[in-house]
Scaffold this motif. Sequence first.
Motif, PDB file in Angstrom:
ATOM      1  N   VAL A 177      -3.618 -24.420  -5.352  1.00 23.17           N
ATOM      2  CA  VAL A 177      -4.349 -23.391  -4.608  1.00 23.17           C
ATOM      3  C   VAL A 177      -5.769 -23.895  -4.355  1.00 23.17           C
ATOM      4  O   VAL A 177      -6.514 -24.206  -5.294  1.00 23.17           O
ATOM      5  N   ILE A 178      -6.119 -23.990  -3.082  1.00 29.22           N
ATOM      6  CA  ILE A 178      -7.436 -24.488  -2.692  1.00 29.22           C
ATOM      7  C   ILE A 178      -8.500 -23.413  -2.948  1.00 29.22           C
ATOM      8  O   ILE A 178      -8.282 -22.228  -2.690  1.00 29.22           O
ATOM      9  N   GLY A 179      -9.667 -23.850  -3.456  1.00 28.72           N
ATOM     10  CA  GLY A 179     -10.708 -22.903  -3.826  1.00 28.72           C
ATOM     11  C   GLY A 179     -11.887 -22.826  -2.876  1.00 28.72           C
ATOM     12  O   GLY A 179     -12.623 -21.842  -2.878  1.00 28.72           O
ATOM     13  N   ARG A 180     -12.088 -23.884  -2.053  1.00 29.68           N
ATOM     14  CA  ARG A 180     -13.180 -23.847  -1.078  1.00 29.68           C
ATOM     15  C   ARG A 180     -12.826 -24.715   0.123  1.00 29.68           C
ATOM     16  O   ARG A 180     -11.877 -25.518   0.058  1.00 29.68           O
ATOM     17  N   ILE A 181     -13.545 -24.536   1.205  1.00 30.77           N
ATOM     18  CA  ILE A 181     -13.218 -25.229   2.450  1.00 30.77           C
ATOM     19  C   ILE A 181     -13.207 -26.738   2.216  1.00 30.77           C
ATOM     20  O   ILE A 181     -14.159 -27.305   1.661  1.00 30.77           O
ATOM     21  N   ALA A 182     -12.113 -27.363   2.640  1.00 29.17           N
ATOM     22  CA  ALA A 182     -11.932 -28.796   2.407  1.00 29.17           C
ATOM     23  C   ALA A 182     -11.579 -29.488   3.720  1.00 29.17           C
ATOM     24  O   ALA A 182     -10.573 -29.167   4.346  1.00 29.17           O
ATOM     25  N   LYS A 183     -12.396 -30.432   4.119  1.00 29.70           N
ATOM     26  CA  LYS A 183     -12.155 -31.227   5.320  1.00 29.70           C
ATOM     27  C   LYS A 183     -12.618 -32.659   5.064  1.00 29.70           C
ATOM     28  O   LYS A 183     -13.743 -32.874   4.599  1.00 29.70           O
ATOM     29  N   ASN A 184     -11.723 -33.615   5.342  1.00 26.97           N
ATOM     30  CA  ASN A 184     -12.017 -35.034   5.129  1.00 26.97           C
ATOM     31  C   ASN A 184     -12.512 -35.302   3.704  1.00 26.97           C
ATOM     32  O   ASN A 184     -13.530 -35.968   3.480  1.00 26.97           O
ATOM     33  N   VAL A 185     -11.786 -34.775   2.759  1.00 26.40           N
ATOM     34  CA  VAL A 185     -12.173 -34.883   1.352  1.00 26.40           C
ATOM     35  C   VAL A 185     -11.749 -36.248   0.796  1.00 26.40           C
ATOM     36  O   VAL A 185     -10.585 -36.637   0.932  1.00 26.40           O
ATOM     37  N   PRO A 186     -12.639 -36.982   0.168  1.00 17.18           N
ATOM     38  CA  PRO A 186     -12.228 -38.245  -0.459  1.00 17.18           C
ATOM     39  C   PRO A 186     -11.373 -37.979  -1.690  1.00 17.18           C
ATOM     40  O   PRO A 186     -11.535 -36.953  -2.364  1.00 17.18           O
ATOM     41  N   GLU A 187     -10.473 -38.890  -1.967  1.00 19.91           N
ATOM     42  CA  GLU A 187      -9.528 -38.694  -3.063  1.00 19.91           C
ATOM     43  C   GLU A 187     -10.228 -38.462  -4.398  1.00 19.91           C
ATOM     44  O   GLU A 187      -9.790 -37.630  -5.205  1.00 19.91           O
ATOM     45  N   ASP A 188     -11.325 -39.186  -4.645  1.00 17.12           N
ATOM     46  CA  ASP A 188     -11.995 -39.064  -5.947  1.00 17.12           C
ATOM     47  C   ASP A 188     -12.766 -37.752  -6.104  1.00 17.12           C
ATOM     48  O   ASP A 188     -13.233 -37.432  -7.192  1.00 17.12           O
ATOM     49  N   LYS A 189     -12.894 -36.976  -5.011  1.00 18.47           N
ATOM     50  CA  LYS A 189     -13.558 -35.674  -5.079  1.00 18.47           C
ATOM     51  C   LYS A 189     -12.577 -34.522  -4.850  1.00 18.47           C
ATOM     52  O   LYS A 189     -12.972 -33.355  -4.850  1.00 18.47           O
ATOM     53  N   ALA A 190     -11.308 -34.832  -4.657  1.00 23.53           N
ATOM     54  CA  ALA A 190     -10.328 -33.831  -4.210  1.00 23.53           C
ATOM     55  C   ALA A 190     -10.204 -32.651  -5.165  1.00 23.53           C
ATOM     56  O   ALA A 190     -10.100 -31.497  -4.727  1.00 23.53           O
TER      57      ALA A 190
ATOM     58  N   PRO B 141     -10.035 -21.571   1.557  1.00 26.24           N
ATOM     59  CA  PRO B 141      -9.787 -20.964   0.248  1.00 26.24           C
ATOM     60  C   PRO B 141      -8.514 -20.116   0.271  1.00 26.24           C
ATOM     61  O   PRO B 141      -8.317 -19.294   1.163  1.00 26.24           O
ATOM     62  N   GLY B 142      -7.648 -20.355  -0.698  1.00 32.45           N
ATOM     63  CA  GLY B 142      -6.379 -19.646  -0.774  1.00 32.45           C
ATOM     64  C   GLY B 142      -5.218 -20.400  -0.160  1.00 32.45           C
ATOM     65  O   GLY B 142      -4.056 -20.021  -0.372  1.00 32.45           O
ATOM     66  N   ASP B 143      -5.488 -21.454   0.613  1.00 28.46           N
ATOM     67  CA  ASP B 143      -4.386 -22.257   1.148  1.00 28.46           C
ATOM     68  C   ASP B 143      -3.636 -22.941   0.011  1.00 28.46           C
ATOM     69  O   ASP B 143      -4.190 -23.197  -1.069  1.00 28.46           O
ATOM     70  N   VAL B 144      -2.363 -23.228   0.272  1.00 30.40           N
ATOM     71  CA  VAL B 144      -1.463 -23.718  -0.782  1.00 30.40           C
ATOM     72  C   VAL B 144      -0.837 -25.040  -0.367  1.00 30.40           C
ATOM     73  O   VAL B 144      -0.444 -25.223   0.792  1.00 30.40           O
ATOM     74  N   ILE B 145      -0.733 -25.958  -1.329  1.00 34.69           N
ATOM     75  CA  ILE B 145       0.011 -27.204  -1.140  1.00 34.69           C
ATOM     76  C   ILE B 145       1.159 -27.223  -2.146  1.00 34.69           C
ATOM     77  O   ILE B 145       0.930 -27.125  -3.360  1.00 34.69           O
ATOM     78  N   MET B 146       2.388 -27.315  -1.650  1.00 36.48           N
ATOM     79  CA  MET B 146       3.563 -27.473  -2.503  1.00 36.48           C
ATOM     80  C   MET B 146       3.762 -28.968  -2.713  1.00 36.48           C
ATOM     81  O   MET B 146       3.935 -29.726  -1.753  1.00 36.48           O
ATOM     82  N   THR B 147       3.736 -29.410  -3.972  1.00 33.25           N
ATOM     83  CA  THR B 147       3.593 -30.841  -4.255  1.00 33.25           C
ATOM     84  C   THR B 147       4.897 -31.625  -4.264  1.00 33.25           C
ATOM     85  O   THR B 147       4.872 -32.845  -4.339  1.00 33.25           O
ATOM     86  N   GLY B 148       6.034 -30.944  -4.174  1.00 37.03           N
ATOM     87  CA  GLY B 148       7.331 -31.630  -4.153  1.00 37.03           C
ATOM     88  C   GLY B 148       8.225 -31.159  -5.280  1.00 37.03           C
ATOM     89  O   GLY B 148       7.749 -30.778  -6.353  1.00 37.03           O
ATOM     90  N   THR B 149       9.531 -31.176  -5.006  1.00 31.08           N
ATOM     91  CA  THR B 149      10.495 -30.786  -6.052  1.00 31.08           C
ATOM     92  C   THR B 149      10.978 -32.040  -6.771  1.00 31.08           C
ATOM     93  O   THR B 149      11.226 -33.072  -6.139  1.00 31.08           O
ATOM     94  N   PRO B 150      11.095 -31.998  -8.096  1.00 28.53           N
ATOM     95  CA  PRO B 150      11.234 -33.238  -8.857  1.00 28.53           C
ATOM     96  C   PRO B 150      12.608 -33.890  -8.883  1.00 28.53           C
ATOM     97  O   PRO B 150      12.707 -35.099  -9.084  1.00 28.53           O
TER      98      PRO B 150
END
Length: 271
Positions: free
Chosen positions: A130-143, A233-242
Amino acid sequence: MRIARFSFNDRPQYAFVQHDDADDKDYLIALDGYPLSAQTVKPTGERHAVDGDGVRLLAPVIPSKVYGLAKNYQAHTAFMAESGMSDITEPPERMMIFAKPSTAVIGPDDPIVYPSYSKQMCYEPEVAVVIGRIAKNVPEDKAMDYVLGFTCVNDVTLRDLQQGDPMWTRSKGFDTSCPLGPWIETDLDYANAPISFSLNGRDVPEASGNTSNLIHSIPEQIAFISSFSTLLPGDVIMTGTPHASGSLAPRDEAVVHIEGIGSLRNVVVSA
């Protein structure tokens, strides 16, 4: 910390979830605002038992969009190929992204509606971000700075439609295809989270797995998705089924369990 969205006597609101060791129950500490906004929220003084009269847990967020990753575990990729549901025998080098609309989202104990135009509905238990704040062009080490927390998700899929629908729009985006809950857990070992699934009260071990086996890590996913889509904020990423994905039928009880979060229960009903 656990953040829930609930209704009490049909009035939706947010709450912190606290466990009371005295009676070994979970309680909702009602809040006066929206935790995903810039405003400060504080307890209202109301406290409700999670299983109390008039209390109903809702989907913890209403996202503007839900993104999912396909074939993000080696075991699931192999299962899909071996079962004849995919021609892809090795995980793709690049992330395979699909989307679900907000109208697909339902909460704990809400019914999954089996549409009359499908003959094969399948479960896919996953960890959701669950995303907590606006994210655009986020570097991996700050994700992970952009993450509010994690919840359980069942990426319900109409497998027969998926075979003939290369865009997966109907097969994964139909109403009730995205159960979320029971709440958002802000403190999770997201790189080593065990996932399990039960059907009608019986554990399904072949559907279990661990986020330690993700092909593309959660920070990678956030960085990649935010490179082409602004996450709100509130957007969701489903990470994959194992691992394996099995069939659902009307009256089935499907329970996704993520260690460190809790359990998400839904029952399938006919349209």
